[in-house]
Structure formats: structure tokens, C-alpha cells
Design a protein around this motif. Structure first.
Motif, short mmCIF file in Angstrom:
data_model
loop_
_atom_site.label_atom_id
_atom_site.label_comp_id
_atom_site.label_asym_id
_atom_site.label_seq_id
_atom_site.Cartn_x
_atom_site.Cartn_y
_atom_site.Cartn_z
N ASP A 176 -23.11 13.46 8.51
CA ASP A 176 -22.14 13.82 7.48
C ASP A 176 -21.66 12.53 6.82
O ASP A 176 -20.65 11.95 7.23
CB ASP A 176 -20.95 14.58 8.11
CG ASP A 176 -19.88 14.86 7.06
OD1 ASP A 176 -20.07 14.50 5.87
OD2 ASP A 176 -18.84 15.44 7.43
N ASP A 179 -8.39 1.36 10.20
CA ASP A 179 -7.64 2.21 11.12
C ASP A 179 -6.61 1.44 11.95
O ASP A 179 -5.71 2.05 12.53
CB ASP A 179 -8.60 2.98 12.04
CG ASP A 179 -9.38 2.05 12.96
OD1 ASP A 179 -9.84 0.98 12.48
OD2 ASP A 179 -9.52 2.38 14.15
N ASP A 217 -2.48 11.20 16.07
CA ASP A 217 -3.83 11.76 16.28
C ASP A 217 -4.16 11.90 17.76
O ASP A 217 -4.62 12.95 18.21
CB ASP A 217 -4.90 10.86 15.64
CG ASP A 217 -4.80 10.84 14.13
OD1 ASP A 217 -4.07 11.69 13.58
OD2 ASP A 217 -5.43 9.96 13.51
N THR A 249 -20.01 11.67 4.50
CA THR A 249 -18.66 11.50 3.93
C THR A 249 -17.71 10.95 5.00
O THR A 249 -16.60 10.53 4.70
CB THR A 249 -18.09 12.83 3.40
OG1 THR A 249 -18.00 13.76 4.49
CG2 THR A 249 -18.98 13.43 2.31
N LYS A 250 -18.18 10.99 6.26
CA LYS A 250 -17.34 10.50 7.37
C LYS A 250 -17.85 9.16 7.87
O LYS A 250 -19.02 8.84 7.74
CB LYS A 250 -17.42 11.47 8.57
CG LYS A 250 -16.66 12.75 8.42
CD LYS A 250 -16.51 13.47 9.77
CE LYS A 250 -17.71 13.40 10.70
NZ LYS A 250 -17.74 14.45 11.73
N LYS A 251 -16.94 8.40 8.50
CA LYS A 251 -17.32 7.12 9.10
C LYS A 251 -18.22 7.36 10.31
O LYS A 251 -18.05 8.35 11.03
CB LYS A 251 -16.01 6.46 9.53
CG LYS A 251 -16.09 5.01 9.89
CD LYS A 251 -14.69 4.48 10.18
CE LYS A 251 -14.73 3.69 11.47
NZ LYS A 251 -13.46 3.21 11.95
N SER A 271 -19.09 7.25 13.95
CA SER A 271 -18.17 7.12 15.08
C SER A 271 -18.88 7.40 16.39
O SER A 271 -19.64 8.36 16.50
CB SER A 271 -17.00 8.10 14.89
OG SER A 271 -16.36 8.31 16.12
N ASP A 303 -18.40 10.89 17.97
CA ASP A 303 -18.92 12.10 17.31
C ASP A 303 -19.64 12.97 18.33
O ASP A 303 -20.41 12.46 19.16
CB ASP A 303 -19.91 11.66 16.21
CG ASP A 303 -20.05 12.70 15.12
OD1 ASP A 303 -20.30 13.87 15.45
OD2 ASP A 303 -19.91 12.33 13.94
N ASP A 314 -24.37 10.52 -1.12
CA ASP A 314 -23.74 9.82 0.00
C ASP A 314 -24.73 9.43 1.10
O ASP A 314 -24.66 8.34 1.65
CB ASP A 314 -22.63 10.68 0.62
CG ASP A 314 -21.48 10.91 -0.34
OD1 ASP A 314 -21.23 10.01 -1.16
OD2 ASP A 314 -20.86 11.98 -0.28
N ASN A 372 -25.65 5.62 1.96
CA ASN A 372 -25.39 5.09 3.29
C ASN A 372 -26.63 4.38 3.84
O ASN A 372 -26.54 3.27 4.36
CB ASN A 372 -24.97 6.25 4.21
CG ASN A 372 -24.52 5.79 5.58
OD1 ASN A 372 -23.91 4.72 5.72
ND2 ASN A 372 -24.82 6.58 6.60
N ARG A 387 -21.66 4.95 7.51
CA ARG A 387 -21.21 6.33 7.63
C ARG A 387 -22.10 7.14 8.57
O ARG A 387 -23.19 6.71 8.92
CB ARG A 387 -21.18 6.97 6.24
CG ARG A 387 -20.31 6.16 5.35
CD ARG A 387 -20.18 6.64 3.96
NE ARG A 387 -19.07 5.92 3.40
CZ ARG A 387 -17.79 6.23 3.63
NH1 ARG A 387 -17.47 7.29 4.34
NH2 ARG A 387 -16.84 5.50 3.11
N SER A 388 -21.58 8.29 8.94
CA SER A 388 -22.31 9.20 9.82
C SER A 388 -23.67 9.56 9.20
O SER A 388 -23.77 9.79 8.00
CB SER A 388 -21.49 10.47 10.01
OG SER A 388 -22.31 11.54 10.39
#
Ligand code: TRP
Length: 339
Positions: free
Chosen positions: A200, A158, A121, A202-204, A206, A209, A247, A251, A196-197
């Protein structure tokens, strides 16, 4: 046969983890990791370090980097890690990490490193700077860990692959030279919230971002926190209920549960018949109040660099003593001449 050497001085289990000084952690890092480290301090013999050497696998600006190292150290203290209970230090201030990395690099295979998903990545993302350090990153991480003979390495999903590689390196080394390293296990924390975000879900969540509204930084002011929660993406049902397909609300409910210790059922009851606007504001308030004392302590600590430096110094002296023993043992077993 279990040939793992035990930790002779301690009957408590040992745990070690590190965090890179690359930007202020998010609410997700706090609820998912740092807060659990604080709780672990009473159960285990813990060491926590700021992994500044790892951070230079990506280019850093020197002034900003220096500030980030202080900030991360201050933040570890501010969230409640206690130098009286745990070993707290800065990786680069303990030279054995760099030295051990070389020994372990010579026992890490090219093929193994090529398979690391983080390397894939990061080298795709920074394809103008695919340096040796980025490739060898897991050998440095293995050195961080194995020097302290921990039983457990608390990490997020991760980093699990890196801990697995560390185990392989440790076993390989022990098989070649005799028992040098405790073979550690990744420690996935029970109470870790998976935040989560906000944009969004559905994403972790971060810190990297591009959308600032997607994450809560531990340094965000109450106003900013309130605004970000008010803008959080939800659904059109207007019903605070934990369910599949919701979601965004799930969250927010999980965040609220994590900061208040309330159960999801009770949260549903609390907000029955109330709209998302009310719910979001209550969640934001709860987060603001959770972060307030941490932010206060962080600000105080950042005003006193000499105190931070003194704690770093004390940590580095203790860490040097522990790591040196392991390093010397590894050198001796390999046949190096120690004077
Ligand atoms: N690689 C880890 C991360 O990016 C940080 C890290 C460095 C680490 N050394 C470690 C984590 C040792 C656990 C143990 O999150």
C-alpha cells in the motif's frame, strides 16, 4: 539571549540518536535513517544507542528481547557505524539514563505527556497495559538526548514531537537552575529516502505491518526480496515514469534511486519501453546487492557474541563518562548533595 552552553571540548557539532531493539529494521529504516547516520559520522561527533529501556514500555519476552538487543547492536555495526568514529552503546548499560529520567520527569508536565500522539496511539493499541513507563517515555528520551549535550537529534517525522518536548524540558530546566543542557534541534536528514509499503504505497514501510509482503526486512534473503518486489503493488499503465497517482512505481523508483544513486530522469530513460516485470527485477537485484555485504557482516558478528559484548562494554564506559558529567552537574545545580 542565547544562554545555551556550548560544548567546551569540541568544535565539531554533536549528534545523537537511538533505535529501539524491537524487530529487524526495514529497508525503509535503512535508507531513511541508518544509512544517513553512517554518513554523519564524518561530519559530526556522533553517538548512537540501542534504546532497550524504551522497548519495555511494551511487554517483551526475555529470550527474544536479549537476542534483539544483540541483533540491533550488530546491525548498527554491520551498516557501517564505526566505534572508532562514533560512540555506540546500549542504553540500559549506562545507569545515568534512568537516573536523569527521574530528574526530567519532575520537570515534564502531565498535560504535555497527554498530548503526545505516540502515547495516544500506543495506549489505544495496548489498552490492557497503559503503564507509567509508556506515559513517561518522552522523559526517558529527553534524558537520552540531554545527557550527551547534542546539537542535533536525527529522527524521523514521527519522533519530532518528542524532540520538541525535549527542547521544552531543557529550556525549563536551564531557566530554573542555570545552564545545564544544550537545547538540541531535530535534524531531518536531506538524503533520507521516504520508503513506502510495497503493498500500500500510500503508507510508510513499517516493520510492524501484518502483511509480510509490505516490507523488506534487512534480514530478508535474496529470494524473499525478489519475491516481495515482484508482488509489489503498481498500476495498470506499464510505464516506468514518476508521476502523480503512480504511488507504487514512484516508490520503486525512489528505492532504486536511493540504492544506485541514479536520478529519476535517468531511471525513466533506462526503462523506457520496458515492462514492470523487468523493472521490478532490476530494483530487487539492486536492493539485494546493497544488503548483501550488510547481511554478511551481520551474520559474522552474530556468531561472535563475546566480541559484541566487548564493544558494548567499551561503549558503555565511554558513555558513562560523558553522561555522568551532565548528570552530576544537573544534580549539583538542583541542590543535591554530591559526595
Ligand atoms: N523513541 C525513538 C523511536 O522510537 C527512539 C529513541 C529513544 C530516540 N531515545 C532516543 C531517538 C533519543 C532519538 C534520540 O524511534
Amino acid at each position: 539571549m542565547n544562554t545555551t552552553p556550548q560544548n567546551p571540548e569540541l568544535n565539531k557539532k554533536r549528534a545523537l540518536s537511538c533505535i529501539q531493539p524491537t524487530g529487524i529494521p526495514t529497508l525503509g529504516n535503512y535508507l531513511g535513517a541508518m544509512r544517513n547516520w553512517v554518513a554523519m559520522q564524518d561530519e559530526m561527533d556522533c553517538a548512537f544507542a540501542v534504546a532497550d529501556l524504551h522497548a519495555i514500555t511494551i511487554r517483551q519476552n526475555a529470550d527474544q528481547f536479549r537476542r534483539q538487543i544483540y541483533e540491533m547492536f550488530a546491525l548498527l555495526l554491520a551498516v557501517g557505524l564505526d566505534p572508532e568514529k562514533s560512540l555506540l552503546f546500549i542504553q540500559s548499560q549506562v545507569p545515568a539514563h534512568a537516573e536523569m529520567t527521574w530528574l526530567l520527569a519532575c520537570h515534564t508536565q502531565f498535560g504535555e505527556l497527554t498530548r503526545m500522539t505516540q502515547f495516544k496511539d500506543k495506549s489505544a493499541k495496548h489498552n490492557d497495559n497503559i503503564n507509567l513507563g509508556l506515559f513517561a517515555y518522552p522523559s526517558l528520551m529527553a534524558a537520552d538526548i540531554l545527557l550527551y549535550q547534542p546539537n542535533y537529534v536525527p529522527v524521523g517525522a514521527d519522533q519530532k514531537q518528542h524532540v520538541e518536548l525535549t527542547r521544552n524540558i531543557a529550556e525549563r530546566f536551564n531557566n530554573l537552575y542555570g545552564n545545564v543542557f544544550v537545547v538540541p534541534e531535530p535534524y531531518i536528514m536531506k538524503n533520507a529516502a521516504r520508503v513506502r509499503s510495497l503493498q500500500d504505497p500510500t503508507k510508510k514501510m513499517s516493520k510492524s505491518d501484518e502483511n509480510q509482503n509490505a516490507f523488506i526486512s534487512l534480514k530478508d534473503s535474496p529470494d524473499v526480496i525478489m519475491r516481495k518486489f515482484k508482488r509489489a503493488v503498481t498500476d495498470s499503465e506499464a510505464c516506468v515514469k514518476y508521476a502523480e497517482g503512480k504511488d507504487g512505481i514512484n516508490n520503486l523508483m525512489e528505492i532504486y534511486a536511493a540504492v544506485t544513486d541514479k536520478k529519476l530522469d535517468d531511471i525513466e530513460a533506462e526503462f523506457e519501453g520496458k515492462g514492470y516485470g523487468v523493472f521490478k527485477a532490476v530494483v530487487a537485484e539492486a536492493v539485494i546487492e546493497t544488503l548483501r555485504p550488510i547481511q554478511q557482516k551481520f551474520d559474522d558478528l552474530m556468531k561472535d557474541k563475546s566480541y559484541l559484548k566487548q564493544l558494548m562494554k567499551e561503549g558503555s564506559i565511554r558513555a558513562q563518562a560523558v553522561s555522568h558529567r551532565t548528570l552530576n552537574n544537573a544534580l549539583k545545580k538542583m541542590g543535591f548533595v554530591l559526595v
